[in-house]
Design a protein around this motif. Structure first.
Motif, short mmCIF file in Angstrom:
data_model
loop_
_atom_site.label_atom_id
_atom_site.label_comp_id
_atom_site.label_asym_id
_atom_site.label_seq_id
_atom_site.Cartn_x
_atom_site.Cartn_y
_atom_site.Cartn_z
N MET A 135 0.85 -1.17 0.00
CA MET A 135 0.00 0.00 0.00
C MET A 135 0.90 1.25 0.00
SD MET A 135 -2.72 1.22 2.99
CE MET A 135 -3.29 -0.42 3.18
N PRO A 136 0.67 2.17 -0.93
CA PRO A 136 1.49 3.39 -0.97
C PRO A 136 1.37 4.18 0.34
CG PRO A 136 0.09 3.22 -2.92
CD PRO A 136 -0.32 2.13 -1.99
N ASP A 137 2.43 4.92 0.66
CA ASP A 137 2.44 5.69 1.90
C ASP A 137 1.27 6.66 2.02
OD1 ASP A 137 4.66 4.46 2.90
OD2 ASP A 137 6.05 6.04 2.31
N HIS A 138 0.93 7.36 0.92
CA HIS A 138 -0.14 8.34 1.02
C HIS A 138 -1.49 7.68 1.27
CE1 HIS A 138 -1.08 7.59 -3.27
NE2 HIS A 138 0.21 7.67 -3.45
N GLU A 139 -1.71 6.48 0.77
CA GLU A 139 -2.95 5.76 1.05
C GLU A 139 -2.98 5.32 2.51
OE1 GLU A 139 -5.63 1.99 -0.51
OE2 GLU A 139 -3.85 2.60 -1.65
N ARG A 140 -1.85 4.83 3.02
CA ARG A 140 -1.76 4.42 4.42
C ARG A 140 -2.01 5.61 5.34
NH1 ARG A 140 2.26 4.91 7.58
NH2 ARG A 140 3.82 5.15 5.96
N LEU A 141 -1.42 6.75 5.04
CA LEU A 141 -1.64 7.95 5.85
C LEU A 141 -3.10 8.41 5.81
CD1 LEU A 141 1.58 9.99 5.03
CD2 LEU A 141 0.93 9.01 7.24
N GLU A 175 -6.77 12.25 -2.32
CA GLU A 175 -7.34 11.39 -3.35
C GLU A 175 -8.10 10.20 -2.75
OE1 GLU A 175 -5.88 9.26 -7.45
OE2 GLU A 175 -4.41 9.56 -5.85
N HIS A 176 -7.69 9.74 -1.57
CA HIS A 176 -8.26 8.54 -0.97
C HIS A 176 -9.44 8.82 -0.04
CE1 HIS A 176 -4.92 6.33 -2.65
NE2 HIS A 176 -4.14 7.31 -2.22
N TYR A 177 -9.60 10.05 0.39
CA TYR A 177 -10.64 10.36 1.38
C TYR A 177 -12.05 10.03 0.89
CZ TYR A 177 -7.14 12.77 4.25
OH TYR A 177 -6.06 13.07 5.03
N SER A 178 -12.31 10.17 -0.40
CA SER A 178 -13.66 9.90 -0.92
C SER A 178 -14.04 8.42 -0.79
CB SER A 178 -13.78 10.35 -2.37
OG SER A 178 -12.87 9.63 -3.16
N ARG A 179 -13.06 7.55 -0.61
CA ARG A 179 -13.35 6.11 -0.45
C ARG A 179 -13.96 5.79 0.92
NH1 ARG A 179 -7.62 3.71 -2.56
NH2 ARG A 179 -7.69 4.67 -4.61
N PHE A 180 -13.78 6.69 1.89
CA PHE A 180 -14.21 6.41 3.26
C PHE A 180 -15.61 6.92 3.57
CE2 PHE A 180 -9.47 7.24 3.81
CZ PHE A 180 -9.13 5.92 3.56
N THR A 181 -16.25 7.62 2.65
CA THR A 181 -17.54 8.23 2.94
C THR A 181 -18.41 8.29 1.70
OG1 THR A 181 -18.61 10.20 3.86
CG2 THR A 181 -16.68 10.59 2.51
N ASP A 182 -19.72 8.40 1.91
CA ASP A 182 -20.66 8.55 0.81
C ASP A 182 -20.95 10.03 0.52
OD1 ASP A 182 -20.94 5.81 0.48
OD2 ASP A 182 -22.58 5.69 1.93
N ARG A 183 -20.56 10.92 1.45
CA ARG A 183 -20.85 12.34 1.23
C ARG A 183 -19.85 12.93 0.24
NH1 ARG A 183 -17.63 16.09 3.67
NH2 ARG A 183 -16.15 15.24 5.17
N PRO A 184 -20.28 13.94 -0.51
CA PRO A 184 -19.33 14.61 -1.40
C PRO A 184 -18.29 15.36 -0.57
CG PRO A 184 -21.44 15.74 -1.41
CD PRO A 184 -21.62 14.51 -0.58
N LEU A 185 -17.10 15.49 -1.11
CA LEU A 185 -16.02 16.23 -0.46
C LEU A 185 -15.79 17.51 -1.26
CD1 LEU A 185 -13.53 13.30 0.24
CD2 LEU A 185 -15.35 14.18 1.70
N PRO A 186 -16.50 18.57 -0.90
CA PRO A 186 -16.45 19.78 -1.72
C PRO A 186 -15.10 20.49 -1.66
CG PRO A 186 -17.84 20.12 0.21
CD PRO A 186 -17.42 18.69 0.23
N LEU A 187 -14.77 21.10 -2.78
CA LEU A 187 -13.65 22.04 -2.86
C LEU A 187 -14.27 23.43 -2.81
CD1 LEU A 187 -11.14 20.94 -5.65
CD2 LEU A 187 -10.73 21.08 -3.22
N ALA A 230 -10.87 14.30 6.59
CA ALA A 230 -10.17 13.01 6.44
C ALA A 230 -11.08 11.89 5.96
CB ALA A 230 -9.47 12.61 7.74
N GLY A 231 -12.13 12.26 5.24
CA GLY A 231 -13.05 11.25 4.70
C GLY A 231 -14.07 10.76 5.70
N ALA A 232 -14.22 11.43 6.84
CA ALA A 232 -15.23 11.03 7.82
C ALA A 232 -16.62 11.34 7.28
CB ALA A 232 -15.01 11.77 9.15
N ALA A 233 -17.61 10.61 7.78
CA ALA A 233 -18.99 10.82 7.34
C ALA A 233 -19.52 12.18 7.77
CB ALA A 233 -19.89 9.71 7.89
N ARG A 234 -18.95 12.74 8.82
CA ARG A 234 -19.39 14.02 9.36
C ARG A 234 -18.77 15.18 8.57
NH1 ARG A 234 -16.29 15.95 13.28
NH2 ARG A 234 -15.67 13.84 13.77
#
Length: 158
Positions: free
Chosen positions: A1-7, A138-150, A84-88
């Motif tokens: 697993m790449p370091d950035h994905e692990r972090l 790049e990986h945070y969207s994998r942890f939640t169903d909510r959009p991650l707005p910019l 950090a990709g949390a649902a909240r």
């Protein structure tokens, strides 16, 4: 697993399991950043720049200070409401949307900013730049169903 994905996984785990600890650490980080004029806490992993965003609590009416990663795009400061990709959804984003204005502190510079959520080609272009700057994003969207707005924080007059 790449370091950035692990972090990314580790930071998501901390936010989910210990949200109070995360909030406390954010408060300490923001305070040290402000006191030191940005000399302490101005960089995150991989050298990503950090600023402090001050908002007014939508329910409490109290000032809140949150360290956030940012990317410069012209006069705008671009931030991601990832938590950090949390649902909240991060409270700073809810507060900023409700107030329509906040204060960005970059080093010793303070400026009033108004948020604008990015969409379409502008979103895609700046998301690529954000991920180049901070690969974990790049990986945070994998942890939640909510959009991650910019969000573009643009100069405000009020």
């Amino acid at each position: 697993m790449p370091d950035h994905e692990r972090l990314a996984r580790q930071s998501n785990r901390v936010v989910r399991r210990w949200p109070r600890a995360q909030r406390s650490m954010s408060r300490i980080h923001a305070r040290l950043y402000r006191i030191s004029g940005g000399r302490f806490g101005s960089r995150w992993f991989a050298g990503a720049p950090v600023m402090v965003l001050q908002t007014v609590g939508r329910r409490s009416g109290e000032k809140r200070s949150t360290p956030v990663l940012y990317l410069r795009d012209g006069d705008a400061l671009v931030v991601m409401a990832a938590n950090a990709g949390a649902a909240r959804t991060p409270a700073w984003w809810l507060n900023l949307k409700a107030a329509g204005v906040g204060e960005a502190i970059v080093g010793r510079e303070r400026r009033m900013v108004a948020p604008r959520e990015l969409v379409g080609a502008e979103h895609d272009r700046l998301l690529r730049r954000f991920v180049e700057m901070y690969p974990q994003a790049e990986h945070y969207s994998r942890f939640t169903d909510r959009p991650l707005p910019l969000i573009a924080l643009e100069p405000a007059t009020r």
